[in-house]
Design an enzyme around this catalytic site. Structure first.
Site, PDB file in Angstrom:
ATOM      1  N   CYS A  27     -10.739  -2.577   2.572  1.00  0.00           N
ATOM      2  CA  CYS A  27     -10.939  -2.455   1.118  1.00  0.00           C
ATOM      3  C   CYS A  27     -12.274  -3.047   0.639  1.00  0.00           C
ATOM      4  CB  CYS A  27      -9.776  -3.117   0.374  1.00  0.00           C
ATOM      5  SG  CYS A  27      -9.242  -4.670   1.095  1.00  0.00           S
ATOM      6  N   ARG A  69      15.105  -1.761   9.209  1.00  0.00           N
ATOM      7  CA  ARG A  69      15.800  -2.475   8.114  1.00  0.00           C
ATOM      8  C   ARG A  69      16.003  -1.577   6.901  1.00  0.00           C
ATOM      9  NH1 ARG A  69      11.934  -5.925  10.062  1.00  0.00           N
ATOM     10  NH2 ARG A  69      10.356  -5.204   8.584  1.00  0.00           N
ATOM     11  N   VAL A  87       0.845  -1.203   0.000  1.00  0.00           N
ATOM     12  CA  VAL A  87       0.000   0.000   0.000  1.00  0.00           C
ATOM     13  C   VAL A  87       0.880   1.253   0.000  1.00  0.00           C
ATOM     14  CG1 VAL A  87      -1.760   1.276   1.289  1.00  0.00           C
ATOM     15  CG2 VAL A  87      -1.909  -1.208   1.120  1.00  0.00           C
ATOM     16  N   HIS A  96     -10.782  -6.281  -6.327  1.00  0.00           N
ATOM     17  CA  HIS A  96     -11.739  -7.104  -5.572  1.00  0.00           C
ATOM     18  C   HIS A  96     -13.092  -7.059  -6.284  1.00  0.00           C
ATOM     19  CE1 HIS A  96      -8.786  -7.435  -2.551  1.00  0.00           C
ATOM     20  NE2 HIS A  96      -9.378  -6.858  -1.515  1.00  0.00           N
TER      21      HIS A  96
HETATM   22  N1  LIG Z   1      -3.047  -4.296   0.570  1.00  0.00           N
HETATM   23  C1  LIG Z   1      -4.316  -3.859   0.580  1.00  0.00           C
HETATM   24  O1  LIG Z   1      -5.097  -3.941  -0.402  1.00  0.00           O
HETATM   25  C2  LIG Z   1      -4.822  -3.241   1.785  1.00  0.00           C
HETATM   26  C3  LIG Z   1      -4.042  -3.119   2.931  1.00  0.00           C
HETATM   27  N2  LIG Z   1      -4.512  -2.481   3.997  1.00  0.00           N
HETATM   28  C4  LIG Z   1      -3.720  -2.278   5.208  1.00  0.00           C
HETATM   29  O2  LIG Z   1      -2.603  -1.445   4.923  1.00  0.00           O
HETATM   30  C5  LIG Z   1      -1.520  -1.773   5.782  1.00  0.00           C
HETATM   31  C6  LIG Z   1      -0.284  -2.096   4.960  1.00  0.00           C
HETATM   32  O3  LIG Z   1      -0.498  -3.265   4.187  1.00  0.00           O
HETATM   33  P1  LIG Z   1       0.561  -3.750   3.086  1.00  0.00           P
HETATM   34  O4  LIG Z   1       1.094  -2.583   2.350  1.00  0.00           O
HETATM   35  O5  LIG Z   1      -0.126  -4.817   2.321  1.00  0.00           O
HETATM   36  O6  LIG Z   1       1.753  -4.331   4.006  1.00  0.00           O
HETATM   37  P2  LIG Z   1       3.252  -4.706   3.597  1.00  0.00           P
HETATM   38  O7  LIG Z   1       3.645  -5.871   4.426  1.00  0.00           O
HETATM   39  O8  LIG Z   1       3.404  -4.796   2.125  1.00  0.00           O
HETATM   40  O9  LIG Z   1       4.120  -3.402   4.101  1.00  0.00           O
HETATM   41  C7  LIG Z   1       4.416  -3.180   5.438  1.00  0.00           C
HETATM   42  C8  LIG Z   1       5.170  -1.861   5.632  1.00  0.00           C
HETATM   43  O10 LIG Z   1       5.374  -1.657   7.032  1.00  0.00           O
HETATM   44  C9  LIG Z   1       6.775  -1.462   7.285  1.00  0.00           C
HETATM   45  N3  LIG Z   1       7.176  -2.052   8.548  1.00  0.00           N
HETATM   46  C10 LIG Z   1       7.274  -3.364   8.868  1.00  0.00           C
HETATM   47  N4  LIG Z   1       7.737  -3.521  10.131  1.00  0.00           N
HETATM   48  C11 LIG Z   1       7.950  -2.268  10.607  1.00  0.00           C
HETATM   49  C12 LIG Z   1       8.427  -1.758  11.856  1.00  0.00           C
HETATM   50  N5  LIG Z   1       8.778  -2.558  12.856  1.00  0.00           N
HETATM   51  N6  LIG Z   1       8.484  -0.418  12.009  1.00  0.00           N
HETATM   52  C13 LIG Z   1       8.124   0.413  11.004  1.00  0.00           C
HETATM   53  N7  LIG Z   1       7.668   0.001   9.804  1.00  0.00           N
HETATM   54  C14 LIG Z   1       7.573  -1.333   9.609  1.00  0.00           C
HETATM   55  C15 LIG Z   1       7.469  -2.173   6.136  1.00  0.00           C
HETATM   56  O11 LIG Z   1       8.770  -1.626   6.021  1.00  0.00           O
HETATM   57  P3  LIG Z   1      10.056  -2.518   5.603  1.00  0.00           P
HETATM   58  O12 LIG Z   1      10.048  -2.611   4.099  1.00  0.00           O
HETATM   59  O13 LIG Z   1      11.205  -1.702   6.085  1.00  0.00           O
HETATM   60  O14 LIG Z   1       9.929  -3.840   6.267  1.00  0.00           O
HETATM   61  C16 LIG Z   1       6.544  -1.829   4.981  1.00  0.00           C
HETATM   62  O15 LIG Z   1       6.817  -0.526   4.528  1.00  0.00           O
HETATM   63  C17 LIG Z   1      -2.015  -2.926   6.649  1.00  0.00           C
HETATM   64  O16 LIG Z   1      -2.519  -2.430   7.862  1.00  0.00           O
HETATM   65  C18 LIG Z   1      -3.113  -3.544   5.802  1.00  0.00           C
HETATM   66  O17 LIG Z   1      -3.997  -4.278   6.584  1.00  0.00           O
HETATM   67  C19 LIG Z   1      -5.744  -1.953   3.925  1.00  0.00           C
HETATM   68  C20 LIG Z   1      -6.554  -2.074   2.855  1.00  0.00           C
HETATM   69  C21 LIG Z   1      -6.144  -2.758   1.718  1.00  0.00           C
HETATM   70  N1  LIG Z   2      -7.840  -7.933   4.233  1.00  0.00           N
HETATM   71  C1  LIG Z   2      -7.796  -7.229   2.966  1.00  0.00           C
HETATM   72  C2  LIG Z   2      -6.786  -6.124   2.993  1.00  0.00           C
HETATM   73  C3  LIG Z   2      -6.557  -5.533   4.333  1.00  0.00           C
HETATM   74  O1  LIG Z   2      -5.435  -5.428   4.717  1.00  0.00           O
HETATM   75  O2  LIG Z   2      -7.615  -5.170   5.022  1.00  0.00           O
HETATM   76  P1  LIG Z   2      -7.570  -4.258   6.357  1.00  0.00           P
HETATM   77  O3  LIG Z   2      -7.160  -2.909   5.912  1.00  0.00           O
HETATM   78  O4  LIG Z   2      -8.941  -4.301   6.902  1.00  0.00           O
HETATM   79  O5  LIG Z   2      -6.565  -4.876   7.291  1.00  0.00           O
HETATM   80  C4  LIG Z   2      -7.490  -8.201   1.862  1.00  0.00           C
HETATM   81  O6  LIG Z   2      -6.867  -9.168   2.185  1.00  0.00           O
HETATM   82  O7  LIG Z   2      -7.816  -8.011   0.708  1.00  0.00           O
END
Ligand SMILES: NC(=O)C1=CN([C@@H]2O[C@H](COP(=O)(O)OP(=O)(O)OC[C@H]3O[C@@H](n4cnc5c(N)ncnc54)[C@H](OP(=O)(O)O)[C@@H]3O)[C@@H](O)[C@H]2O)C=CC1
Ligand SMILES: N[C@@H](CC(=O)OP(=O)(O)O)C(=O)O
Length: 348
Positions: free
Chosen positions: A151, A38, A14, A244
């Protein structure tokens, strides 16, 4: 003057979408990219495994990633942070940023259902943003946490809002077919999903069933009274990268024909006069019998429109239809950015 903004979790699935949406934004200047220890200290292009179909924006790729620390000097001039942190980390970090006076537009689920936290889709319930006054008073901070929904919830609720306003809602059943990007880059192994479907996504059904009622509820005397209709969701993961799809069955309070549902959905365009950069017509209707399809339709409205098709009579409910959403744009980063644009226009 542009507002300086930062992205937390900037290297993730995201986070990369936030970077794409903010790199050349007319209202916001993206000045800080934060991630884990990291990644901190590395150039964004080296810290991030970039997997979007356009290259990292030129003005971003050499920016140095900073740790997720609200006291880090990089955040001094930043007014807004967008959070794409995993939920457990959002729980810890988002209040720390709000305490430092930042407006946190969060995509994570950690605070969505807290009483004093606005859970907002601006086309649906922008007035819930007024909860931040109560939040600031209660929590004693100058910043605020403002969340966007899950989402799958966003996709359904945008289509249900015009139906609810005109005909009332009695019962809704939703079956989702969710893209793998929703689980993040490493979320679903290819061996698990190719040639397959997984009929379980942890906590997703519960989120859809609760968040929808908060979003479609009414803000009264500083509290959200949840909407009262019945909603049941069944969530599945499918082998689609982005997009989706949801099969939605609706029984209204007053009865409605497919043509009437189509008309209210098509007319639904509540923010069109605000000129928000990320705004697109919220519902686009496809007439072809076999649409919407994720690969063909997910980028309509730059990924911000919900694409609806197959609006037809249902023998048990009033109507059924198929809705499609670009899950990492309208369902995630785009939703947060639109919340921030609306907030800046109306509240700052
Ligand atoms: N993907 C989707 O369609 C949707 C996702 N979401 C929500 O959005 C959020 C992000 O999801 P997504 O992008 O898929 O996750 P990812 O696992 O792809 O990304 C995680 C991010 O968090 C960082 N991170 C991990 N550990 C730490 C730490 N200890 N301190 C600070 N930063 C850290 C990572 O950095 P690094 O690279 O340095 O590890 C990376 O930038 C979640 O809460 C998810 O539920 C919501 C709606 C939809
Ligand atoms: N759970 C959703 C994405 C997500 O991370 O949702 P939420 O923002 O509610 O944690 C999916 O897997 O498509």
């Amino acid at each position: 003057m542009k507002i300086n903004v930062g992205v937390l979790g900037a290297t993730g699935s995201v986070g990369q979408r936030f970077v794409q949406l903010l790199a050349e934004h007319p209202m916001f200047e993206l000045t800080v990219l934060a991630a884990s220890e990291r990644s901190a200290g590395k150039k964004y292009k080296d810290a991030c495994y970039w997997f979007q179909d356009r290259d990292i924006p030129e003005n971003i790729k050499d920016m140095v990633v900073v740790p997720t620390d609200p006291k880090h000097e990089a955040f001094e001039d930043v007014d807004i942070v967008f959070s794409a942190l995993p939920s457990d980390l959002a729980k810890k970090f988002e209040p720390e940023f709000a305490k430092e006076g930042k407006l946190v537009f969060s995509n994570a689920s950690a605070y969505r259902m807290e009483e004093d936290v606005p859970l907002v889709i601006p086309e649906v319930n922008a007035d819930h943003l007024n909860l931040i006054e109560i939040q600031r008073e209660k929590r004693g901070w100058d910043g605020a946490i403002i969340t966007n929904p899950n989402c799958s919830t966003i996709c359904a609720v945008i289509t249900l809002k015009p139906i609810m306003d005109k005909f009332g809602l009695d019962s809704v059943i939703i079956t989702t077919l969710q893209a793998v990007s929703g689980a993040g880059y490493n979320g679903v192994p290819s061996m698990a999903i190719l040639d397959n479907l997984i009929p379980f996504i942890k906590n997703e059904e519960e989120k859809m069933q609760t968040e929808s009622l908060k979003l479609l509820g009414t803000l009264k005397d500083g509290k959200v009274e949840f909407a009262k209709f019945k909603l049941s969701a069944s969530c599945n993961r499918v082998a689609v990268i982005d997009g989706h799809t949801e099969c939605i069955f609706v029984k209204t309070e007053n009865g409605a024909e497919p043509e009437e549902i189509k008309e209210v959905m098509d007319k639904f365009d509540p923010l069109k006069d605000l000129n928000l950069p990320t705004y697109a017509k919220p519902i686009v209707i496809k007439e072809e019998i076999d649409r919407p399809q994720p690969r063909l339709d997910r980028n309509i409205g730059n990924g911000m429109s919900i694409v609806v098709g197959r609006i037809r009579k249902d023998p048990i409910f009033d109507v059924k239809y198929v809705a499609l959403e670009h899950n990492t744009i309208r369902g995630a980063a785009g939703a947060s950015v639109l919340n921030a644009e609306y907030f800046v226009k109306k509240y700052l």
